[in-house]
Design a protein around this motif. Structure first.
Motif, PDB file in Angstrom:
ATOM      1  N   ALA A  54      69.580  59.888  88.952  1.00  0.00           N
ATOM      2  CA  ALA A  54      68.586  59.879  90.025  1.00  0.00           C
ATOM      3  C   ALA A  54      67.553  60.974  89.729  1.00  0.00           C
ATOM      4  O   ALA A  54      67.871  61.996  89.107  1.00  0.00           O
ATOM      5  CB  ALA A  54      69.264  60.126  91.367  1.00  0.00           C
ATOM      6  N   PRO A  55      66.291  60.803  90.142  1.00  0.00           N
ATOM      7  CA  PRO A  55      65.792  59.736  91.034  1.00  0.00           C
ATOM      8  C   PRO A  55      65.351  58.472  90.331  1.00  0.00           C
ATOM      9  O   PRO A  55      64.960  57.512  90.993  1.00  0.00           O
ATOM     10  CB  PRO A  55      64.605  60.415  91.710  1.00  0.00           C
ATOM     11  CG  PRO A  55      64.063  61.323  90.662  1.00  0.00           C
ATOM     12  CD  PRO A  55      65.269  61.841  89.903  1.00  0.00           C
ATOM     13  N   TRP A  56      65.388  58.444  88.978  1.00  0.00           N
ATOM     14  CA  TRP A  56      64.892  57.265  88.275  1.00  0.00           C
ATOM     15  C   TRP A  56      65.693  56.015  88.607  1.00  0.00           C
ATOM     16  O   TRP A  56      65.132  54.921  88.737  1.00  0.00           O
ATOM     17  CB  TRP A  56      64.899  57.520  86.769  1.00  0.00           C
ATOM     18  CG  TRP A  56      64.152  58.742  86.374  1.00  0.00           C
ATOM     19  CD1 TRP A  56      64.671  59.893  85.865  1.00  0.00           C
ATOM     20  CD2 TRP A  56      62.742  58.967  86.493  1.00  0.00           C
ATOM     21  NE1 TRP A  56      63.691  60.827  85.647  1.00  0.00           N
ATOM     22  CE2 TRP A  56      62.487  60.281  86.021  1.00  0.00           C
ATOM     23  CE3 TRP A  56      61.679  58.195  86.944  1.00  0.00           C
ATOM     24  CZ2 TRP A  56      61.208  60.822  85.990  1.00  0.00           C
ATOM     25  CZ3 TRP A  56      60.397  58.736  86.913  1.00  0.00           C
ATOM     26  CH2 TRP A  56      60.180  60.025  86.441  1.00  0.00           C
ATOM     27  N   THR A  57      67.000  56.153  88.734  1.00  0.00           N
ATOM     28  CA  THR A  57      67.828  54.981  89.029  1.00  0.00           C
ATOM     29  C   THR A  57      67.614  54.450  90.446  1.00  0.00           C
ATOM     30  O   THR A  57      68.021  53.329  90.738  1.00  0.00           O
ATOM     31  CB  THR A  57      69.311  55.332  88.829  1.00  0.00           C
ATOM     32  OG1 THR A  57      69.613  56.559  89.515  1.00  0.00           O
ATOM     33  CG2 THR A  57      69.652  55.482  87.360  1.00  0.00           C
ATOM     34  N   LEU A  58      66.989  55.254  91.312  1.00  0.00           N
ATOM     35  CA  LEU A  58      66.708  54.753  92.658  1.00  0.00           C
ATOM     36  C   LEU A  58      65.757  53.565  92.621  1.00  0.00           C
ATOM     37  O   LEU A  58      65.723  52.756  93.554  1.00  0.00           O
ATOM     38  CB  LEU A  58      66.114  55.869  93.526  1.00  0.00           C
ATOM     39  CG  LEU A  58      67.029  57.072  93.781  1.00  0.00           C
ATOM     40  CD1 LEU A  58      66.314  58.094  94.650  1.00  0.00           C
ATOM     41  CD2 LEU A  58      68.337  56.632  94.427  1.00  0.00           C
ATOM     42  N   LEU A  59      64.996  53.454  91.540  1.00  0.00           N
ATOM     43  CA  LEU A  59      64.103  52.309  91.384  1.00  0.00           C
ATOM     44  C   LEU A  59      64.881  51.006  91.222  1.00  0.00           C
ATOM     45  O   LEU A  59      64.343  49.914  91.457  1.00  0.00           O
ATOM     46  CB  LEU A  59      63.185  52.520  90.173  1.00  0.00           C
ATOM     47  CG  LEU A  59      62.236  53.725  90.240  1.00  0.00           C
ATOM     48  CD1 LEU A  59      61.502  53.894  88.917  1.00  0.00           C
ATOM     49  CD2 LEU A  59      61.248  53.558  91.392  1.00  0.00           C
ATOM     50  N   LEU A  60      66.149  51.125  90.803  1.00  0.00           N
ATOM     51  CA  LEU A  60      66.976  49.927  90.629  1.00  0.00           C
ATOM     52  C   LEU A  60      67.579  49.432  91.939  1.00  0.00           C
ATOM     53  O   LEU A  60      68.036  48.284  92.012  1.00  0.00           O
ATOM     54  CB  LEU A  60      68.114  50.216  89.644  1.00  0.00           C
ATOM     55  CG  LEU A  60      67.711  50.513  88.203  1.00  0.00           C
ATOM     56  CD1 LEU A  60      68.947  50.890  87.393  1.00  0.00           C
ATOM     57  CD2 LEU A  60      67.023  49.309  87.579  1.00  0.00           C
ATOM     58  N   LEU A  61      67.612  50.282  92.964  1.00  0.00           N
ATOM     59  CA  LEU A  61      68.278  49.906  94.208  1.00  0.00           C
ATOM     60  C   LEU A  61      67.728  48.620  94.819  1.00  0.00           C
ATOM     61  O   LEU A  61      68.502  47.770  95.272  1.00  0.00           O
ATOM     62  CB  LEU A  61      68.206  51.056  95.217  1.00  0.00           C
ATOM     63  CG  LEU A  61      69.144  52.238  94.946  1.00  0.00           C
ATOM     64  CD1 LEU A  61      68.969  53.296  96.021  1.00  0.00           C
ATOM     65  CD2 LEU A  61      70.596  51.778  94.885  1.00  0.00           C
ATOM     66  N   PRO A  62      66.410  48.422  94.872  1.00  0.00           N
ATOM     67  CA  PRO A  62      65.927  47.169  95.451  1.00  0.00           C
ATOM     68  C   PRO A  62      66.273  45.935  94.612  1.00  0.00           C
ATOM     69  O   PRO A  62      66.209  44.813  95.112  1.00  0.00           O
ATOM     70  CB  PRO A  62      64.401  47.371  95.507  1.00  0.00           C
ATOM     71  CG  PRO A  62      64.198  48.835  95.456  1.00  0.00           C
ATOM     72  CD  PRO A  62      65.299  49.355  94.591  1.00  0.00           C
ATOM     73  N   VAL A  63      66.631  46.138  93.331  1.00  0.00           N
ATOM     74  CA  VAL A  63      66.911  44.997  92.451  1.00  0.00           C
ATOM     75  C   VAL A  63      68.411  44.723  92.355  1.00  0.00           C
ATOM     76  O   VAL A  63      68.880  43.627  92.674  1.00  0.00           O
ATOM     77  CB  VAL A  63      66.330  45.243  91.044  1.00  0.00           C
ATOM     78  CG1 VAL A  63      66.578  44.027  90.140  1.00  0.00           C
ATOM     79  CG2 VAL A  63      64.846  45.548  91.128  1.00  0.00           C
ATOM     80  N   THR A  64      69.165  45.708  91.909  1.00  0.00           N
ATOM     81  CA  THR A  64      70.613  45.516  91.740  1.00  0.00           C
ATOM     82  C   THR A  64      71.414  46.214  92.829  1.00  0.00           C
ATOM     83  O   THR A  64      72.497  45.748  93.179  1.00  0.00           O
ATOM     84  CB  THR A  64      71.066  46.038  90.370  1.00  0.00           C
ATOM     85  OG1 THR A  64      70.755  47.435  90.272  1.00  0.00           O
ATOM     86  CG2 THR A  64      70.367  45.293  89.256  1.00  0.00           C
ATOM     87  N   GLY A  65      70.903  47.343  93.313  1.00  0.00           N
ATOM     88  CA  GLY A  65      71.441  48.094  94.438  1.00  0.00           C
ATOM     89  C   GLY A  65      72.898  47.893  94.757  1.00  0.00           C
ATOM     90  O   GLY A  65      73.797  48.155  93.951  1.00  0.00           O
TER      91      GLY A  65
END
Length: 248
Positions: A209-220
């Motif tokens: 994080a915080p880069w992986t937070l961008l994945l939350l709306p996709v794979t979350g």
């Protein structure tokens, strides 16, 4: 046909596939609705996440406890709806996803409040303990770190088995917990493997994080729950007779 995978013209979509082909078939058929429900589930978890972050920022357990419990109670019905949608897809339930979501909320919101509160408390305490390890001048001992990770693994396994039962059956909590224990004994290595898979997934999201937070709306939330339930579904169906009960 599946997420990040090209269509395979040799697969008959009208027939239920097996193995990896079934994985691709499910993703190809249900990705859209699961992704939409994932966004809704993230909204449901937002108060819990905000409360935990605020408590960690304030370094206060007294703030953490009520925020985690209340946030978990809010998140519980959303998580139950997500599990309900995943299991409907795996048994090829034809009900439209909006109708299924509303039915899940009506049926499960009361039963999901207490488990949601406990889940929220668990997430809050593990997050707070993790930050204490990070802030400490000396790293935790190997035994402390292993105990922390092992207890987290058991918590992930328990949730992977408890919430599907909540979405599927009207039972007392004690019966669900007993079923979790018996299922773990019968399929020990599989459930431990699923728990490790979840631990690695969430660890990657947290550590990067915080880069992986961008994945939350996709794979979350949805993808790791789907993958976990996919790996457990045949065994759960054999034990609980899910498709026989629901006439599939």
């Amino acid at each position: 046909m599946g997420m990040f995978l090209p269509d395979d013209p040799h697969i008959d979509e009208s027939q239920r596939q097996t193995g990896f082909c079934r994985y691709r078939q499910l993703l190809g058929s249900h990705f859209g609705r699961w992704w939409k429900l994932n966004l809704l589930t993230l909204v449901g978890f937002a108060p819990l996440a905000a409360g935990i972050f605020y408590a960690i920022g304030a370094s206060s357990v007294l703030v953490l406890l009520p925020c985690s419990i209340l946030g978990g109670m809010i998140a519980g019905p959303f998580l139950a709806g997500m599990y309900d949608a995943l299991l409907r897809g795996m048994r090829d339930d034809p009900m439209p996803w909006k109708d299924a979501c509303l039915r899940s909320w009506r049926q499960n919101w009361r039963d999901s409040l207490l488990p949601g509160a406990l889940l929220g408390l668990m997430l809050g305490l593990y997050a707070f303990m993790g930050m204490l390890f990070w802030w400490a001048e000396a790293p935790p001992s190997l035994g402390t770190a292993l105990l922390y990770l092992f207890s987290l693994l058991l918590a992930l396994v328990l949730n992977s088995l408890y919430w599907p039962q909540l979405a599927l059956f009207r039972q007392k909590a004690g019966i669900r917990l007993r079923n979790c224990l018996l299922f773990c004994i019968q399929h020990f290595w599989r459930v431990m493997g699923v728990g490790l898979l979840q631990m690695v997934y969430w660890a990657v999201l947290v550590l990067f994080a915080p880069w992986t937070l961008l994945l939350l709306p996709v794979t979350g939330v949805w993808y790791i729950l789907f993958l976990s339930q996919f790996l457990l579904y045949d065994q759960m169906n054999d034990v609980f007779h899910i498709e026989e009960l629901y006439g599939r």
